[in-house]
Scaffold this motif. Structure first.
Motif, PDB file in Angstrom:
ATOM      1  N   THR A  81       0.646  -1.410   0.126  1.00 21.82           N
ATOM      2  CA  THR A  81       0.046  -0.133   0.226  1.00 21.82           C
ATOM      3  C   THR A  81       0.798   1.167   0.051  1.00 21.82           C
ATOM      4  O   THR A  81       0.585   1.950  -0.647  1.00 21.82           O
ATOM      5  N   LEU A  82       1.915   1.198   0.873  1.00 21.35           N
ATOM      6  CA  LEU A  82       2.895   2.329   0.900  1.00 21.35           C
ATOM      7  C   LEU A  82       3.394   2.486  -0.464  1.00 21.35           C
ATOM      8  O   LEU A  82       3.648   3.636  -0.850  1.00 21.35           O
ATOM      9  N   SER A  83       3.884   1.479  -1.055  1.00 24.97           N
ATOM     10  CA  SER A  83       4.729   1.515  -2.245  1.00 24.97           C
ATOM     11  C   SER A  83       3.784   2.075  -3.488  1.00 24.97           C
ATOM     12  O   SER A  83       3.986   3.128  -4.105  1.00 24.97           O
ATOM     13  N   GLN A  84       2.527   1.871  -3.441  1.00 29.15           N
ATOM     14  CA  GLN A  84       1.465   2.445  -4.574  1.00 29.15           C
ATOM     15  C   GLN A  84       1.195   3.666  -4.196  1.00 29.15           C
ATOM     16  O   GLN A  84       1.069   4.663  -5.149  1.00 29.15           O
ATOM     17  N   HIS A  85       1.058   4.234  -2.885  1.00 32.44           N
ATOM     18  CA  HIS A  85       0.848   5.592  -2.619  1.00 32.44           C
ATOM     19  C   HIS A  85       1.947   6.376  -3.035  1.00 32.44           C
ATOM     20  O   HIS A  85       2.014   7.557  -3.619  1.00 32.44           O
ATOM     21  N   ARG A  86       3.314   5.869  -2.944  1.00 35.07           N
ATOM     22  CA  ARG A  86       4.563   6.539  -3.486  1.00 35.07           C
ATOM     23  C   ARG A  86       4.527   6.751  -4.847  1.00 35.07           C
ATOM     24  O   ARG A  86       4.969   7.921  -5.208  1.00 35.07           O
ATOM     25  N   THR A  87       4.348   5.605  -5.568  1.00 30.29           N
ATOM     26  CA  THR A  87       4.277   5.660  -6.987  1.00 30.29           C
ATOM     27  C   THR A  87       3.133   6.693  -7.551  1.00 30.29           C
ATOM     28  O   THR A  87       3.431   7.791  -8.235  1.00 30.29           O
ATOM     29  N   ILE A  88       2.030   6.871  -6.858  1.00 28.58           N
ATOM     30  CA  ILE A  88       0.956   7.942  -7.226  1.00 28.58           C
ATOM     31  C   ILE A  88       1.389   9.239  -7.021  1.00 28.58           C
ATOM     32  O   ILE A  88       1.344  10.214  -7.625  1.00 28.58           O
ATOM     33  N   SER A  89       2.085   9.504  -5.673  1.00 30.99           N
ATOM     34  CA  SER A  89       2.688  10.796  -5.380  1.00 30.99           C
ATOM     35  C   SER A  89       3.723  11.291  -6.269  1.00 30.99           C
ATOM     36  O   SER A  89       3.684  12.239  -6.712  1.00 30.99           O
ATOM     37  N   ASN A  90       4.653  10.175  -6.722  1.00 33.38           N
ATOM     38  CA  ASN A  90       5.517  10.417  -7.896  1.00 33.38           C
ATOM     39  C   ASN A  90       5.053  11.083  -9.177  1.00 33.38           C
ATOM     40  O   ASN A  90       5.473  12.087  -9.789  1.00 33.38           O
ATOM     41  N   GLU A  91       4.131  10.289  -9.779  1.00 31.59           N
ATOM     42  CA  GLU A  91       3.524  10.499 -10.723  1.00 31.59           C
ATOM     43  C   GLU A  91       2.733  12.105 -10.732  1.00 31.59           C
ATOM     44  O   GLU A  91       2.852  12.910 -11.712  1.00 31.59           O
ATOM     45  N   GLN A  92       2.144  12.280  -9.657  1.00 31.83           N
ATOM     46  CA  GLN A  92       1.302  13.522  -9.459  1.00 31.83           C
ATOM     47  C   GLN A  92       2.641  14.546  -9.260  1.00 31.83           C
ATOM     48  O   GLN A  92       2.124  15.741  -9.930  1.00 31.83           O
ATOM     49  N   GLU A  93       3.432  14.482  -8.860  1.00 33.15           N
ATOM     50  CA  GLU A  93       4.793  15.423  -8.735  1.00 33.15           C
ATOM     51  C   GLU A  93       5.181  15.667 -10.021  1.00 33.15           C
ATOM     52  O   GLU A  93       5.428  16.888 -10.327  1.00 33.15           O
ATOM     53  N   LYS A  94       5.265  14.737 -10.731  1.00 26.38           N
ATOM     54  CA  LYS A  94       5.693  14.853 -12.377  1.00 26.38           C
ATOM     55  C   LYS A  94       4.826  15.646 -13.125  1.00 26.38           C
ATOM     56  O   LYS A  94       5.193  16.590 -13.777  1.00 26.38           O
ATOM     57  N   THR A  95       3.564  15.471 -12.977  1.00 24.54           N
ATOM     58  CA  THR A  95       2.538  16.386 -13.428  1.00 24.54           C
ATOM     59  C   THR A  95       2.430  17.621 -13.273  1.00 24.54           C
ATOM     60  O   THR A  95       2.340  18.445 -13.975  1.00 24.54           O
ATOM     61  N   ILE A  96       2.720  17.810 -11.942  1.00 26.54           N
ATOM     62  CA  ILE A  96       2.591  19.142 -11.439  1.00 26.54           C
ATOM     63  C   ILE A  96       3.889  20.134 -11.943  1.00 26.54           C
ATOM     64  O   ILE A  96       3.527  21.135 -12.312  1.00 26.54           O
ATOM     65  N   ASP A  97       4.854  19.348 -12.195  1.00 25.90           N
ATOM     66  CA  ASP A  97       6.163  19.952 -12.745  1.00 25.90           C
ATOM     67  C   ASP A  97       5.888  20.482 -14.056  1.00 25.90           C
ATOM     68  O   ASP A  97       6.431  21.538 -14.545  1.00 25.90           O
ATOM     69  N   THR A  98       5.369  19.521 -14.941  1.00 25.91           N
ATOM     70  CA  THR A  98       4.910  19.826 -16.289  1.00 25.91           C
ATOM     71  C   THR A  98       4.130  20.748 -16.488  1.00 25.91           C
ATOM     72  O   THR A  98       4.282  21.826 -17.285  1.00 25.91           O
ATOM     73  N   LEU A  99       3.114  20.925 -15.847  1.00 26.15           N
ATOM     74  CA  LEU A  99       2.106  21.949 -15.609  1.00 26.15           C
ATOM     75  C   LEU A  99       2.716  23.245 -15.006  1.00 26.15           C
ATOM     76  O   LEU A  99       2.499  24.272 -15.838  1.00 26.15           O
ATOM     77  N   LEU A 100       3.663  23.196 -14.322  1.00 28.23           N
ATOM     78  CA  LEU A 100       4.225  24.543 -13.766  1.00 28.23           C
ATOM     79  C   LEU A 100       5.354  25.121 -14.903  1.00 28.23           C
ATOM     80  O   LEU A 100       5.356  26.286 -15.174  1.00 28.23           O
ATOM     81  N   LYS A 101       5.708  23.949 -15.653  1.00 26.18           N
ATOM     82  CA  LYS A 101       6.608  24.603 -16.835  1.00 26.18           C
ATOM     83  C   LYS A 101       5.920  25.236 -17.763  1.00 26.18           C
ATOM     84  O   LYS A 101       6.249  26.027 -18.640  1.00 26.18           O
ATOM     85  N   GLN A 102       4.761  24.347 -18.347  1.00 27.93           N
ATOM     86  CA  GLN A 102       4.013  24.918 -19.284  1.00 27.93           C
ATOM     87  C   GLN A 102       3.187  26.351 -18.828  1.00 27.93           C
ATOM     88  O   GLN A 102       3.238  27.401 -19.658  1.00 27.93           O
ATOM     89  N   LEU A 103       3.031  26.443 -17.411  1.00 28.99           N
ATOM     90  CA  LEU A 103       2.258  27.812 -16.909  1.00 28.99           C
ATOM     91  C   LEU A 103       3.567  28.699 -17.275  1.00 28.99           C
ATOM     92  O   LEU A 103       3.189  30.208 -17.486  1.00 28.99           O
ATOM     93  N   GLY A 104       4.871  28.484 -16.942  1.00 30.16           N
ATOM     94  CA  GLY A 104       5.858  29.506 -17.056  1.00 30.16           C
ATOM     95  C   GLY A 104       6.150  30.002 -18.538  1.00 30.16           C
ATOM     96  O   GLY A 104       6.593  30.910 -18.635  1.00 30.16           O
ATOM     97  N   ASN A 105       5.931  29.294 -19.520  1.00 32.99           N
ATOM     98  CA  ASN A 105       5.943  29.428 -20.845  1.00 32.99           C
ATOM     99  C   ASN A 105       5.025  30.349 -21.395  1.00 32.99           C
ATOM    100  O   ASN A 105       5.007  30.730 -22.588  1.00 32.99           O
ATOM    101  N   VAL A 106       3.699  30.376 -20.677  1.00 36.23           N
ATOM    102  CA  VAL A 106       2.549  31.081 -21.281  1.00 36.23           C
ATOM    103  C   VAL A 106       2.931  32.603 -21.432  1.00 36.23           C
ATOM    104  O   VAL A 106       3.509  33.248 -20.155  1.00 36.23           O
ATOM    105  N   THR A 107       2.727  33.205 -22.140  1.00 37.05           N
ATOM    106  CA  THR A 107       3.078  34.795 -22.278  1.00 37.05           C
ATOM    107  C   THR A 107       1.498  35.443 -22.320  1.00 37.05           C
ATOM    108  O   THR A 107       0.415  34.897 -22.876  1.00 37.05           O
ATOM    109  N   LEU A 108       1.380  36.456 -21.322  1.00 40.15           N
ATOM    110  CA  LEU A 108       0.170  36.953 -21.290  1.00 40.15           C
ATOM    111  C   LEU A 108       0.040  38.072 -22.462  1.00 40.15           C
ATOM    112  O   LEU A 108       1.072  38.837 -22.541  1.00 40.15           O
ATOM    113  N   LYS A 109      -1.127  38.266 -23.035  1.00 39.76           N
ATOM    114  CA  LYS A 109      -1.304  39.111 -23.907  1.00 39.76           C
ATOM    115  C   LYS A 109      -2.180  40.184 -23.660  1.00 39.76           C
ATOM    116  O   LYS A 109      -3.176  39.826 -22.861  1.00 39.76           O
TER     117      LYS A 109
END
Length: 177
Positions: A81-109
Protein backbone atom coordinates in the motif's frame (compact mmCIF):
# COMPACT_ATOMS: atom_id res chain seq x y z
CA UNK A 1 -7.45 -46.88 71.41
CA UNK A 2 -5.20 -49.68 70.21
CA UNK A 3 -8.17 -51.67 68.96
CA UNK A 4 -9.44 -48.79 66.82
CA UNK A 5 -5.92 -48.24 65.49
CA UNK A 6 -5.67 -51.91 64.49
CA UNK A 7 -9.11 -51.73 62.87
CA UNK A 8 -8.12 -48.59 60.88
CA UNK A 9 -4.93 -50.33 59.67
CA UNK A 10 -7.02 -53.32 58.56
CA UNK A 11 -9.41 -51.11 56.55
CA UNK A 12 -6.47 -49.26 55.04
CA UNK A 13 -4.86 -52.50 53.94
CA UNK A 14 -8.18 -53.76 52.52
CA UNK A 15 -8.81 -50.60 50.48
CA UNK A 16 -5.32 -50.82 49.00
CA UNK A 17 -5.83 -54.48 48.05
CA UNK A 18 -7.08 -54.75 44.40
CA UNK A 19 -8.84 -58.08 44.96
CA UNK A 20 -10.88 -56.61 47.88
CA UNK A 21 -11.89 -53.59 45.72
CA UNK A 22 -12.96 -55.93 42.87
CA UNK A 23 -15.08 -57.91 45.38
CA UNK A 24 -16.78 -54.71 46.61
CA UNK A 25 -17.56 -53.61 43.06
CA UNK A 26 -19.11 -56.94 42.19
CA UNK A 27 -21.63 -56.81 45.08
CA UNK A 28 -25.01 -55.21 44.28
CA UNK A 29 -25.85 -51.87 45.92
CA UNK A 30 -28.72 -51.42 48.34
CA UNK A 31 -31.80 -49.48 47.16
CA UNK A 32 -30.86 -46.16 48.81
CA UNK A 33 -27.31 -46.12 47.46
CA UNK A 34 -28.51 -47.19 43.99
CA UNK A 35 -30.98 -44.26 43.96
CA UNK A 36 -28.22 -41.79 44.99
CA UNK A 37 -25.97 -43.23 42.28
CA UNK A 38 -28.69 -42.85 39.61
CA UNK A 39 -29.41 -39.25 40.73
CA UNK A 40 -25.73 -38.39 40.50
CA UNK A 41 -25.43 -39.92 37.01
CA UNK A 42 -28.53 -38.02 35.78
CA UNK A 43 -27.22 -34.73 37.19
CA UNK A 44 -23.85 -35.44 35.58
CA UNK A 45 -25.54 -36.10 32.21
CA UNK A 46 -27.57 -32.86 32.47
CA UNK A 47 -24.45 -30.85 33.27
CA UNK A 48 -22.57 -32.49 30.39
CA UNK A 49 -25.41 -31.55 27.96
CA UNK A 50 -25.46 -27.93 29.23
CA UNK A 51 -21.70 -27.67 28.83
CA UNK A 52 -21.88 -29.07 25.27
CA UNK A 53 -24.66 -26.61 24.30
CA UNK A 54 -22.73 -23.71 25.81
CA UNK A 55 -19.57 -24.71 23.92
CA UNK A 56 -21.51 -24.85 20.63
CA UNK A 57 -23.05 -21.43 21.29
CA UNK A 58 -19.68 -19.89 22.19
CA UNK A 59 -18.08 -21.42 19.08
CA UNK A 60 -20.74 -19.91 16.79
CA UNK A 61 -20.41 -16.49 18.47
CA UNK A 62 -16.63 -16.68 18.10
CA UNK A 63 -16.90 -17.55 14.39
CA UNK A 64 -19.42 -14.73 13.80
CA UNK A 65 -17.18 -12.25 15.58
CA UNK A 66 -14.16 -13.23 13.49
CA UNK A 67 -16.07 -13.36 10.20
CA UNK A 68 -17.31 -9.76 10.70
CA UNK A 69 -13.90 -8.52 11.81
CA UNK A 70 -11.51 -7.16 9.20
CA UNK A 71 -8.30 -9.02 8.79
CA UNK A 72 -5.22 -7.52 10.34
CA UNK A 73 -2.93 -6.18 7.65
CA UNK A 74 0.36 -7.96 7.29
CA UNK A 75 3.64 -6.17 6.82
CA UNK A 76 3.61 -7.18 3.14
CA UNK A 77 0.16 -5.57 2.65
CA UNK A 78 1.30 -2.39 4.41
CA UNK A 79 4.47 -2.23 2.28
CA UNK A 80 2.47 -2.76 -0.92
CA UNK A 81 0.00 0.00 0.00
CA UNK A 82 2.77 2.44 0.89
CA UNK A 83 4.57 1.59 -2.35
CA UNK A 84 1.43 2.30 -4.38
CA UNK A 85 0.91 5.61 -2.57
CA UNK A 86 4.53 6.58 -3.24
CA UNK A 87 4.14 5.74 -6.95
CA UNK A 88 0.97 7.85 -7.21
CA UNK A 89 2.66 10.70 -5.36
CA UNK A 90 5.66 10.61 -7.75
CA UNK A 91 3.36 10.61 -10.81
CA UNK A 92 1.40 13.58 -9.47
CA UNK A 93 4.64 15.43 -8.69
CA UNK A 94 5.81 14.93 -12.31
CA UNK A 95 2.44 16.15 -13.61
CA UNK A 96 2.62 19.25 -11.41
CA UNK A 97 6.17 19.98 -12.61
CA UNK A 98 5.13 19.77 -16.27
CA UNK A 99 2.11 22.00 -15.62
CA UNK A 100 4.31 24.56 -13.85
CA UNK A 101 6.74 24.56 -16.80
CA UNK A 102 3.86 25.03 -19.23
CA UNK A 103 2.47 27.81 -17.05
CA UNK A 104 5.89 29.49 -17.00
CA UNK A 105 6.03 29.43 -20.81
CA UNK A 106 2.64 31.12 -21.17
CA UNK A 107 2.85 34.73 -22.26
CA UNK A 108 0.04 37.01 -21.29
CA UNK A 109 -1.25 39.18 -24.10
CA UNK A 110 -3.05 42.44 -23.42
CA UNK A 111 -6.78 42.20 -23.73
CA UNK A 112 -8.44 43.85 -26.67
CA UNK A 113 -10.89 46.60 -26.06
CA UNK A 114 -14.23 45.24 -24.93
CA UNK A 115 -17.25 45.91 -27.14
CA UNK A 116 -19.33 48.90 -26.20
CA UNK A 117 -22.57 48.26 -24.34
CA UNK A 118 -24.58 49.80 -27.20
CA UNK A 119 -23.68 47.00 -29.60
CA UNK A 120 -26.04 44.06 -29.39
CA UNK A 121 -24.79 40.53 -29.14
CA UNK A 122 -25.93 38.47 -32.10
CA UNK A 123 -25.62 34.74 -32.05
CA UNK A 124 -25.77 32.66 -35.18
CA UNK A 125 -27.52 29.69 -33.59
CA UNK A 126 -30.35 31.40 -31.76
CA UNK A 127 -31.56 34.89 -31.02
CA UNK A 128 -32.07 36.09 -27.49
CA UNK A 129 -35.42 37.56 -26.59
CA UNK A 130 -35.49 41.29 -25.73
CA UNK A 131 -36.45 40.52 -22.12
CA UNK A 132 -33.41 38.27 -21.65
CA UNK A 133 -31.16 40.85 -23.35
CA UNK A 134 -32.45 43.52 -20.96
CA UNK A 135 -31.87 41.24 -17.96
CA UNK A 136 -28.35 40.33 -19.11
CA UNK A 137 -27.47 44.00 -19.69
CA UNK A 138 -28.64 44.77 -16.15
CA UNK A 139 -26.50 41.99 -14.71
CA UNK A 140 -23.41 43.05 -16.64
CA UNK A 141 -23.83 46.73 -15.78
CA UNK A 142 -24.26 45.98 -12.05
CA UNK A 143 -21.31 43.61 -11.76
CA UNK A 144 -18.08 44.56 -10.05
CA UNK A 145 -15.24 45.57 -12.33
CA UNK A 146 -12.70 42.83 -12.90
CA UNK A 147 -9.18 43.49 -11.80
CA UNK A 148 -6.40 43.31 -14.36
CA UNK A 149 -3.46 41.18 -13.42
CA UNK A 150 -0.11 42.00 -14.96
CA UNK A 151 2.61 39.60 -14.03
CA UNK A 152 5.71 38.64 -15.86
CA UNK A 153 5.99 34.92 -16.65
CA UNK A 154 9.22 34.61 -14.65
CA UNK A 155 7.59 35.81 -11.41
CA UNK A 156 4.37 33.86 -11.84
CA UNK A 157 3.53 31.09 -9.38
CA UNK A 158 0.33 29.16 -8.84
CA UNK A 159 -0.55 30.48 -5.39
CA UNK A 160 -0.40 34.14 -6.40
CA UNK A 161 -2.11 33.35 -9.69
CA UNK A 162 -5.06 31.55 -8.07
CA UNK A 163 -5.34 34.01 -5.16
CA UNK A 164 -5.63 36.99 -7.48
CA UNK A 165 -8.93 35.81 -8.93
CA UNK A 166 -11.94 36.59 -6.79
CA UNK A 167 -15.01 34.43 -6.88
CA UNK A 168 -17.56 35.94 -9.31
CA UNK A 169 -20.92 37.01 -7.87
CA UNK A 170 -23.75 34.50 -8.19
CA UNK A 171 -26.19 35.09 -11.03
CA UNK A 172 -29.90 35.19 -10.30
CA UNK A 173 -31.88 32.24 -11.68
CA UNK A 174 -33.21 32.82 -15.16
CA UNK A 175 -36.81 32.06 -15.93
CA UNK A 176 -37.53 30.39 -19.22
CA UNK A 177 -39.58 32.53 -21.61
Amino acid sequence: ALASLEEAKGYYNCYNDPSYIALLKSKPLDKMTRKLKDDLFSKFAQMQNLIDELNIQLDTEWENMHSNKKTTPTSRMIYKTLSQHRTISNEQEKTIDTLLKQLGNVTLKPREASPSPNKSVITKTKTISPQKQKMLRGIFQNRLPTSKIVTSPAKMNISSFSASYAKPPALPPMSEN
